[in-house]
Design a protein around this motif. Structure first.
Motif, PDB file in Angstrom:
ATOM      1  N   ASN A 182       0.819  -1.214   0.000  1.00 12.92           N
ATOM      2  CA  ASN A 182       0.000   0.000   0.000  1.00 12.92           C
ATOM      3  C   ASN A 182       0.851   1.261   0.000  1.00 12.92           C
ATOM      4  OD1 ASN A 182      -3.121  -0.274   0.283  1.00 12.92           O
ATOM      5  ND2 ASN A 182      -2.280  -2.001   1.446  1.00 12.92           N
ATOM      6  N   ARG A 240       1.764   1.620  -3.640  1.00 11.17           N
ATOM      7  CA  ARG A 240       0.582   1.961  -4.442  1.00 11.17           C
ATOM      8  C   ARG A 240       0.121   3.385  -4.180  1.00 11.17           C
ATOM      9  NH1 ARG A 240      -4.940   1.609  -3.146  1.00 11.17           N
ATOM     10  NH2 ARG A 240      -6.333   1.244  -4.926  1.00 11.17           N
ATOM     11  N   GLY A 241       0.297   3.843  -2.956  1.00  9.63           N
ATOM     12  CA  GLY A 241      -0.194   5.157  -2.568  1.00  9.63           C
ATOM     13  C   GLY A 241      -1.483   5.041  -1.782  1.00  9.63           C
ATOM     14  N   SER A 294       0.770   9.925  -2.137  1.00  3.51           N
ATOM     15  CA  SER A 294      -0.655  10.177  -1.919  1.00  3.51           C
ATOM     16  C   SER A 294      -1.434   9.776  -3.161  1.00  3.51           C
ATOM     17  CB  SER A 294      -0.893  11.652  -1.605  1.00  3.51           C
ATOM     18  OG  SER A 294      -2.274  11.955  -1.601  1.00  3.51           O
ATOM     19  N   SER A 295      -2.478   8.983  -2.965  1.00  5.37           N
ATOM     20  CA  SER A 295      -3.350   8.616  -4.084  1.00  5.37           C
ATOM     21  C   SER A 295      -4.421   9.672  -4.319  1.00  5.37           C
ATOM     22  CB  SER A 295      -4.014   7.265  -3.806  1.00  5.37           C
ATOM     23  OG  SER A 295      -4.790   7.321  -2.610  1.00  5.37           O
ATOM     24  N   SER A 343       1.923  14.130  -1.340  1.00 11.18           N
ATOM     25  CA  SER A 343       2.813  13.014  -1.026  1.00 11.18           C
ATOM     26  C   SER A 343       3.896  13.436  -0.038  1.00 11.18           C
ATOM     27  CB  SER A 343       3.469  12.482  -2.300  1.00 11.18           C
ATOM     28  OG  SER A 343       2.512  11.959  -3.193  1.00 11.18           O
TER      29      SER A 343
END
Length: 333
Positions: free
Chosen positions: A136, A139-140, A275-276, A282
């Motif tokens: 995770n 992935r963000g 950050s997604s 981020s």
């Protein structure tokens, strides 16, 4: 090189050390019900990691402590956002550590059986959840402008995260089987080697899928190179196990796990937690870092004490390098 980059690399090394060392003793714990035929064989398996398991956990404590000191913003967001999996990992590690110390305190078979279950639980949970957590991170996760995690536990249970958990679990259990084959003699040695081959095929398939998916997410050339080297290291290790060369086989899984973790960190840099929600949110090695004075002081301390710790642990492995078997275990009264 900036100190923020130096400490990112040092933290990566600490996590690599943790996964390649704690990985095999997680594997030994998970294999207790699969390999051991009786209590004496279970005691043999536990004794293979008895002198080293707590030393292996020092790498985790140091990695988390270094993250807290060098990148406090990363530590805060990570621990708060991943609170549930981190809490479960902590409980599992505590239960596992207590089990190692309490299992032999009474001669009761029932007593030992319950502590064996605690070892198994304490090995499976972190072996799976560490993979979920790191997948995770790559992935963000949803992070807002204040660098706070805005998701839930279910956010972490996405397909890529679950695949990451299965990859670490399968790699660790294969790593553990090869360690048992390397450290034991007699029937359990042969069973461990045969099981490692079967488990290794599953780990290889899951690992290849994970590496392709990770490369698609990061697009990093360095990550691709490390992953390309990790695959033959794992396959070569399995080949060595097939012909009975357990030392080479264990080295293969050791390198494969280390290279995969290194590839993950290379793919992250310069981010430490993407950050997604918005890439501008981020966490990076710059905006998550501590003050320059703190980093300088930490560098001095690490330069003095890190070689001592590594040297002591290497000495421990050397002292306890010999194989053990059931004839070393006295019969129960």
């Amino acid at each position: 090189m900036e100190l923020t980059t130096v400490w990112f690399c040092l933290i990566a090394v600490l996590w690599i050390g943790y996964f390649v060392l704690e990985g095999f003793d997680f594997g030994v714990g998970m294999l207790l019900p699969m390999l051991a035929r009786d209590d004496r064989e279970r005691r043999v398996m536990i004794n293979t990691i008895g002198p080293v398991w707590d030393g292996n956990e020092v790498w985790l404590l140091t990695a988390i402590g270094a993250t807290f000191a060098a990148f406090p913003e990363w530590y805060a967001t990570l621990i708060s956002g991943f609170y549930v999996p981190v809490f479960l990992i902590l409980i599992a590690l505590i239960v596992r550590g207590v089990a190692f110390e309490y299992r032999h305190q009474r001669p009761s078979v029932t007593w030992a059986g319950w502590w064996d279950r605690a070892v198994i639980f304490g090995s499976y949970v972190p072996a799976f959840l560490w993979g979920v957590a790191f997948a995770n991170i790559v992935r963000g996760v949803p992070i807002d402008a204040d660098f706070e995690f805005t998701g839930t536990v279910l956010t972490l249970l996405n397909p890529y995260g679950l695949l990451g958990g299965l990859v670490t679990l399968s790699l660790f259990v294969t790593h553990g089987a090869l360690f048992i084959a390397l450290k034991t003699d007699g029937e359990i040695r042969g069973r461990a080697r045969a099981l490692a081959l079967r488990l290794g095929v599953v780990a290889a398939v899951l690992g290849v899928v994970f590496m392709f998916w990770t490369q698609a997410l990061t697009g990093n050339l360095g990550t691709a190179v490390l992953f390309v080297v990790a695959a033959p290291a794992l396959v070569g290790g399995l080949g060595a196990a097939y012909v009975g060369r357990e030392g080479v086989a264990f080295t293969g899984t050791f390198l494969a796990i280390g290279l995969v973790v290194a590839g993950i960190f290379v793919g992250l840099f310069p981010d430490v937690m993407p950050s997604s929600t918005d890439l501008a949110n981020s966490l990076t090695t710059t905006n998550a870092a501590a003050s320059p004075y703190t980093l300088k002081l930490m560098t001095i301390v690490a330069a003095v004490f890190a070689p001592i710790v590594v040297g002591y642990q290497a000495w421990t492995y050397w002292i306890f390098r010999k194989r053990i078997s059931i004839h070393h275990i006295p019969a129960a009264h």
